[in-house]
Design an enzyme around this catalytic site. Structure first.
Site, PDB file in Angstrom:
ATOM      1  N   TYR A   1      33.313  44.312  50.151  1.00 45.41           N
ATOM      2  CA  TYR A   1      32.482  45.340  50.795  1.00 45.41           C
ATOM      3  C   TYR A   1      31.701  46.181  49.786  1.00 45.41           C
ATOM      4  O   TYR A   1      31.898  46.076  48.584  1.00 45.41           O
ATOM      5  CB  TYR A   1      33.279  46.195  51.770  1.00 45.41           C
ATOM      6  N   GLU A   2      30.782  46.982  50.318  1.00 44.75           N
ATOM      7  CA  GLU A   2      29.821  47.761  49.524  1.00 44.75           C
ATOM      8  C   GLU A   2      28.971  46.865  48.623  1.00 44.75           C
ATOM      9  O   GLU A   2      28.603  47.238  47.512  1.00 44.75           O
ATOM     10  CB  GLU A   2      30.535  48.833  48.688  1.00 44.75           C
ATOM     11  N   GLY A   3      28.618  45.693  49.129  1.00 45.96           N
ATOM     12  CA  GLY A   3      27.856  44.726  48.359  1.00 45.96           C
ATOM     13  C   GLY A   3      28.804  43.795  47.637  1.00 45.96           C
ATOM     14  O   GLY A   3      29.526  44.217  46.731  1.00 45.96           O
TER      15      GLY A   3
END
Length: 598
Positions: free
Chosen positions: A436-438
């Site tokens: 997550y978060e890229g």
């Protein structure tokens, strides 16, 4: 599961001797945040999380959050009460602006708090993390009206926040989102659409949730250029600040996940929900990147946090577990800590955790410099360094979190595979951080696609030169540092070779650069980690503390000799190009006898 012990002494050493925190505390606005005050605050926070938050980690994992028939979400037993104690103590507000009720401490201290909070209970810590990201976005782009209406209670923690980016058809490709925003006569917007993977999108720990939602207005440009960002509160806020009617935001379901079971990951449905534009229309991605960049460093720190918690547990187990007889030992059996390979795994954890902690705090210190240093040139250069270090911290930090928690489980042997010991939970919980978060692949693409080209490559080459300055310090430190010095020279040269290849190749063959981006980022992670450990060893030698000096020297030397050499081994992969990646079609990739969907 062993009792968590916050590593405050290690963090304090990092702040004082490795990342230059005393200089941060001298900047305007941080006069109250001197080193001794900051360390005392961290000690108090450590006591709180060890006593209140950490004991809920395993029980929260076993119980999980549950969607109730009435559409509400119940968090595990003890979470609601612990969160109220967290709010009452003011821990979430420490690194936030005093103007809205925060403590006004540097981001560096906020990250240290986040580390110990996440080590204690990652699932619990996600709620404050997302809230802080939402606060950052509103601070940077919100109108005074929105700031005054939402920030005081978000800063205090009474209200929590979320990020609403992902949709079923729009994951990493955010520009494919279809959530709609129609302007109302009163200037607000009607938001309609569905969002998935929303961390703490619904819960019972706070009475208000402030959703930051990406949506598309009518006639907006296609792709990311046409995205706007809105505040969509769970409950509308009256003019006097009290909470009014429920907004039509419904929780469709909770995801059944591999880990972080206590954290409710929601599918949310918006049906003409009232939203308020942040900034200007079609500027939503710029706003969301404020949230994501802050969150990416925080997520990188999650790798350190879970590795630290798992290390403490594996160290305790290795000291207690009797199995076999070590060479030269007497008696009937030895603790497994006396066997060389177990020592190798423990020292790999210890050295890597120290290196990653130094690296995360260094990045945070540059965030502080980029915002408040009186010299505009220093602010500008610090901002460039943050841009370079953040994808490294996020990607390498979380990759190592996966590897180090796995090592901790390995030390437990078969018992690590049994859930009751708690070792497996750390492996399961940290696994999401690389996604997550890229995703970490996106971080690598960001590094080679955006960050290397800053000032035509001059920015990254200047950072190479900065790392090489450690050579003079190592030369003065004495013969004990010779091996570290020689290995750093070899590995820095390999990294620079890869960097020059990336800069030469990027414009003409971007696919080749992207093909090597992940091994190249790992080269950076290994080299910066070894560099930070060398800095720590040099600094420790000057403290007059012989035990500390020896520990830091051993960590730096072990890393340089046994872990850092991997970096040069990745040079070929980083510069191999993309030809073989696309040499086989789908049928060839499937292999003989396997069917391929058309």
């Amino acid at each position: 599961m062993s009792q968590y012990q916050p590593p405050i002494a290690d963090i304090a050493f990092a702040l004082e001797h490795v990342v230059g925190y005393p200089d941060i505390a001298k900047m305007p606005g941080y006069e109250h945040a001197d080193l001794s005050t900051a360390v005392e605050l961290l000690e108090q926070c450590g006591e709180f999380v060890a006593e209140v938050i950490a004991p809920l980690n395993q029980s929260g994992d076993q119980q999980g959050s549950v969607l109730q028939p009435d559409g509400t979400v119940k968090t595990p037993d003890g979470f609601k009460d612990a969160y109220q104690q967290y709010v009452d103590a003011g821990w979430g507000s420490v690194p936030l602006p005093e103007e809205y009720g925060g403590g006004g401490f540097p981001r560096t201290i906020g990250l240290a708090i986040q580390e110990i909070m996440t080590s204690a209970n990652m699932a619990f810590s996600l709620c404050p993390l997302l809230t802080q990201g939402a606060i950052d976005a509103v601070l940077h782009y919100g109108s005074d009206e929105l700031k005054n209406r939402y920030l005081p209670k978000m800063v205090s923690g009474e209200w929590t926040g979320t990020m609403n980016l992902t949709e079923p058809q729009a994951g990493s490709d955010v520009g494919a989102l279809s959530t709609r925003a129609l302007k109302n006569a009163d200037g607000s917007y009607a938001i309609t659409g569905q969002k998935i993977f929303i961390t703490y999108g619904n819960h019972d720990m706070a009475e208000q949730i402030v959703h930051l939602v990406l949506a598309r207005t009518p006639d907006a440009p296609a792709g990311t250029r046409g995205i706007s960002c809105f505040i969509v509160p769970k409950r509308l806020v009256n003019d006097d600040g009290t909470l009014g009617d429920r907004n039509p935001v419904e929780t469709v379901s909770l995801e059944h996940k591999m880990g972080i079971h206590a954290s409710p990951t929601c599918v949310l449905s918006y049906e003409n929900a009232t939203g308020y534009l942040i900034g200007e229309e079609n500027k939503g991605m710029r706003i969301m990147f404020v949230m994501m960049n802050a969150a990416r460093l925080g997520v990188g720190s999650q790798g350190v946090s879970l590795a630290e918690r798992a290390y403490q547990q594996s160290l305790e187990y290795a000291q207690q577990r009797q199995q076999g007889l070590a060479i030269g030992a007497g008696g009937e059996s030895s603790a497994i800590i006396d066997f060389p390979d177990v020592r190798r795994m423990l020292l790999t954890q210890r050295a890597s955790i120290a290196a990653l902690r130094y690296l995360m705090l260094l990045d945070a210190s540059y965030v502080d410099k980029s915002q408040l240093d009186p010299d505009p040139d220093v602010r500008s250069r610090a901002d460039e360094i943050v841009g370079l270090l953040t994808p490294i911290c996020k990607s390498f930090g979380t990759d190592m979190g996966n590897e180090l928690t796995s090592l901790a489980l390995q030390i437990h042997g078969g018992m690590g595979f049994i859930e009751e010991t708690g070792a497996a939970q750390h492996v399961r919980d940290v696994r999401i951080a690389a996604i997550y978060e890229g995703t970490n692949g996106i971080q690598a693409a960001d590094l080679v696609g955006r960050k290397l080209g800053v000032r035509g490559g001059a920015s990254v080459l200047e950072f190479h030169a900065t790392m090489r300055e450690i050579d003079a310090d190592l030369a003065l430190a004495g013969s004990d540092f010779t091996g570290i010095r020689e290995e750093l020279e070899r590995q820095f040269t390999a990294l620079e070779t890869a960097t020059h290849w990336m800069l030469r190749t990027g414009q003409g063959d971007p696919n080749a650069v992207l093909a090597g981006s992940t091994p190249y980022l790992r080269m950076w992670g290994l080299c910066t980690s070894a560099w930070m450990l060398a800095r720590a060893a040099v600094a420790a030698a000057k403290t007059g503390d012989a035990r500390l000096a020896n520990e830091q020297l051993v960590l730096a030397r072990f890393y340089a000799q046994q872990i850092l050499p991997q970096s040069a081994g990745l040079l070929g992969a980083a510069t191999a190009g993309a030809q073989d990646l696309f040499a086989l079609d789908a049928h060839s990739l499937a292999g003989t006898g396997r069917k391929v969907r058309s």
